[in-house]
Design a protein around this motif. Structure first.
Motif, PDB file in Angstrom:
ATOM      1  N   ARG A 310       0.727  -1.161   0.409  1.00 43.99           N
ATOM      2  CA  ARG A 310       0.107   0.059  -0.256  1.00 43.99           C
ATOM      3  C   ARG A 310       0.775   1.305   0.108  1.00 43.99           C
ATOM      4  N   GLN A 311       2.010   1.729   1.019  1.00 40.86           N
ATOM      5  CA  GLN A 311       2.681   1.583   0.799  1.00 40.86           C
ATOM      6  C   GLN A 311       3.586   2.394  -0.461  1.00 40.86           C
ATOM      7  N   LEU A 312       3.656   1.443  -1.314  1.00 41.30           N
ATOM      8  CA  LEU A 312       4.441   2.260  -2.774  1.00 41.30           C
ATOM      9  C   LEU A 312       3.144   2.067  -3.649  1.00 41.30           C
ATOM     10  N   MET A 313       2.109   2.397  -3.317  1.00 44.90           N
ATOM     11  CA  MET A 313       0.612   2.282  -4.488  1.00 44.90           C
ATOM     12  C   MET A 313       0.664   3.985  -4.346  1.00 44.90           C
ATOM     13  N   VAL A 314       0.680   4.075  -2.980  1.00 47.86           N
ATOM     14  CA  VAL A 314       0.241   5.772  -2.453  1.00 47.86           C
ATOM     15  C   VAL A 314       1.688   6.190  -2.972  1.00 47.86           C
ATOM     16  N   HIS A 315       2.923   5.884  -2.271  1.00 45.45           N
ATOM     17  CA  HIS A 315       4.045   6.480  -3.228  1.00 45.45           C
ATOM     18  C   HIS A 315       4.176   6.924  -4.815  1.00 45.45           C
ATOM     19  N   LYS A 316       3.991   6.030  -5.600  1.00 44.56           N
ATOM     20  CA  LYS A 316       3.840   5.861  -7.427  1.00 44.56           C
ATOM     21  C   LYS A 316       2.738   6.836  -7.659  1.00 44.56           C
ATOM     22  N   GLY A 317       1.676   6.678  -6.793  1.00 45.20           N
ATOM     23  CA  GLY A 317       0.487   7.648  -7.507  1.00 45.20           C
ATOM     24  C   GLY A 317       0.862   9.293  -7.195  1.00 45.20           C
ATOM     25  N   ARG A 318       1.268   9.551  -6.172  1.00 50.73           N
ATOM     26  CA  ARG A 318       1.447  10.157  -5.530  1.00 50.73           C
ATOM     27  C   ARG A 318       2.751  11.546  -5.922  1.00 50.73           C
ATOM     28  N   ILE A 319       3.774  10.961  -5.468  1.00 48.95           N
ATOM     29  CA  ILE A 319       5.390  11.471  -6.051  1.00 48.95           C
ATOM     30  C   ILE A 319       5.657  11.208  -7.297  1.00 48.95           C
ATOM     31  N   HIS A 320       5.030  10.503  -8.212  1.00 42.64           N
ATOM     32  CA  HIS A 320       5.648  10.432  -9.689  1.00 42.64           C
ATOM     33  C   HIS A 320       4.747  11.333 -10.294  1.00 42.64           C
ATOM     34  N   THR A 321       3.452  11.265  -9.740  1.00 35.81           N
ATOM     35  CA  THR A 321       2.082  11.583 -10.754  1.00 35.81           C
ATOM     36  C   THR A 321       2.100  13.111 -10.284  1.00 35.81           C
TER      37      THR A 321
END
Length: 352
Positions: A310-321
Motif C-alpha cells: 500500500r505504501q508503494l502504491m501511495v508513493h507511485k501515485g503521488r510522488i511520480h504523478t
C-alpha cells in the motif's frame, strides 16, 4: 480402451498430452504409463476411506495421507513428503527448474499438473462442478476448497492459537507463523516465505504479471483467488454470515476479522520480538518488518523500497504523478501525505 495409437506430441520441445484427462508429460514413456490408468479397473481399495486405485503403489502412497508418513526428505530445507514425485517437484523450488512449457503463451512450470491447470486459463475449461450449487472450477483442489463453504468442516486445528483449517497443508503453513520458519526464498529480492505458493505470488510483485483477467470488467489479477473474490463485486455474492449478529460477508477473511474485532476481541497472532498482538496474520507480518527492516516492495521508477504494498502504491501515485490530495484549510496549500500536511499546519501555529 485402446492406447496403442500414436501418442500426441507438439512440435519443437517435447510435450505429451493425455487425450483423456489432458494431463501433460515431458516424456513419451511417462504418458504411456499414465494412460494405462484410464483403461484399468481400480481394484486396490483404501480400507480407511474407501478410495480406489488402479495400481498398488498409488494406494500405498495414498495411505500415507492417513498415517502421516513422509519417508522422502529434501536434503536442502528438510521438508518431508509422502511420495518421491512430490519431493522431486519440491526440489525445483530450490533449483528454479521449470521443465513444463505452455505452447500458447510460453510460460513455464515446475510441475506438469500446474501446466495442465494453467492451460485452462486460455481455454476457459472448468471440468470440476459443485453438485450442491453448480459452480464450476478449473482445478479439483479449488472445488474441494469450495465444498467447505457448504459443509463448514475445518478438521485441522492449530494447537497454538486454535485456528482451524480446511486442509492440512494450510495448517502446516500457518504453524510457521508461530515458529517463524520461512524456508522458501524469492531469488530476486531474497524475501522469505512460509509456503512455495506465497513465493510464486510474491514474485509477481517484481514481474507485474497478472494472468487472471475478469471476464466482466477486464481487470486482471496476479492470483486466481483475488479474481474469484473480485467477481463478487459484480455479483454481490456474500456467502459467509456471522452466526452471532447475522452480518454477511463476501470473504471468509472478512468474517473472521469481523468476529475478532466486534465480538471476541481475540488477537491470536503475537510478535515474538516485542509481544504485541494482532487480529490477523498479515498485520503481524507487516509489523515484524519494523524489527527486521525488511522492505520487499521497491519502486520501479526511483528505486525507493517500502515495507507495505500500500505504501508503494501511495508513493507511485503521488510522488511520480504529482498527486497531492491533502489540503491545508488555512492557506490552501496541498501535500502528498497526511504527515506532510500535519507538519505544515504546525508552521501556522508557530506564526500565531
Amino acid at each position: 480402451m485402446d492406447f496403442s495409437e500414436e501418442l500426441p506430441k507438439k512440435e519443437g520441445k517435447s510435450s505429451y498430452h493425455c487425450d483423456v484427462c489432458q494431463k501433460t508429460f515431458s516424456l513419451e514413456n511417462s504418458l504411456s504409463n499414465h494412460k494405462c490408468i484410464h483403461g484399468k479397473e481400480k481394484q486396490y481399495n483404501c480400507d480407511i476411506c474407501g478410495k480406489s486405485f488402479s495400481r498398488k503403489d498409488h494406494l500405498r502412497t495414498h495411505k500415507r495421507l492417513h498415517t502421516g508418513e513422509r519417508p522422502y526428505t529434501c536434503n536442502i530445507c528438510g521438508n518431508s513428503f509422502s511420495a518421491a514425485s512430490h519431493l522431486n517437484s519440491h526440489k525445483r523450488t530450490h533449483t528454479g527448474e521449470k521443465p513444463h512449457h505452455c505452447d500458447i503463451c510460453g510460460k513455464s512450470f515446475a510441475r506438469s499438473d500446474s501446466l495442465t491447470c494453467h492451460i485452462r486459463v486460455h481455454t476457459g475449461e472448468k471440468p470440476y462442478q459443485c453438485n450442491t450449487c453448480g459452480e464450476s472450477f478449473s482445478e479439483r483442489g479449488n472445488l474441494a476448497k469450495h465444498n467447505y463453504i457448504h459443509t463448514g468442516e475445518k478438521s485441522y486445528c492449530c494447537d497454538v492459537c486454535g485456528k482451524s483449517f480446511f486442509q492440512k497443508v494450510h495448517l502446516n503453513s500457518h504453524v510457521r507463523i508461530h515458529t517463524g520458519e520461512k524456508p522458501y526464498h524469492c531469488d530476486i529480492c531474497g524475501a522469505s516465505f512460509t509456503a512455495t505458493d506465497k513465493v510464486t505470488k510474491h514474485k509477481r510483485t517484481h514481474t507485474g504479471e497478472k494472468p487472471y483477467p475478469c471476464d466482466i470488467c477486464g481487470k486482471s489479477f496476479s492470483v486466481v483467488s483475488r479474481l474469484t473474490k473480485h467477481k463478487r463485486i459484480h455479483t454481490g455474492e456474500k456467502p459467509y454470515n456471522c452466526d452471532i449478529c447475522g452480518e454477511l460477508f463476501s470473504y471468509t477473511s472478512q468474517l473472521i476479522v469481523h468476529r475478532r474485532r466486534i465480538h471476541t476481541s481475540e488477537k491470536p497472532y503475537h510478535c515474538d520480538i516485542c509481544g504485541k498482538s494482532f487480529i490477523d496474520g498479515s498485520s503481524l507480518t507487516v509489523h515484524r518488518r519494523i524489527h527486521t527492516g525488511e522492505k520487499p516492495y521497491p519502486c520501479d521508477i526511483c528505486g525507493i523500497s517500502f515495507s507495505q504494498r500500500r505504501q508503494l502504491m501511495v508513493h507511485k501515485g503521488r510522488i511520480h504523478t504529482g498527486e497531492k490530495p491533502y489540503y491545508c484549510n488555512h492557506c490552501g496549500r496541498s501535500f502528498t501525505s497526511r504527515k506532510s500536511l500535519a507538519a505544515h499546519k504546525q508552521s501556522h501555529k508557530d506564526e500565531k
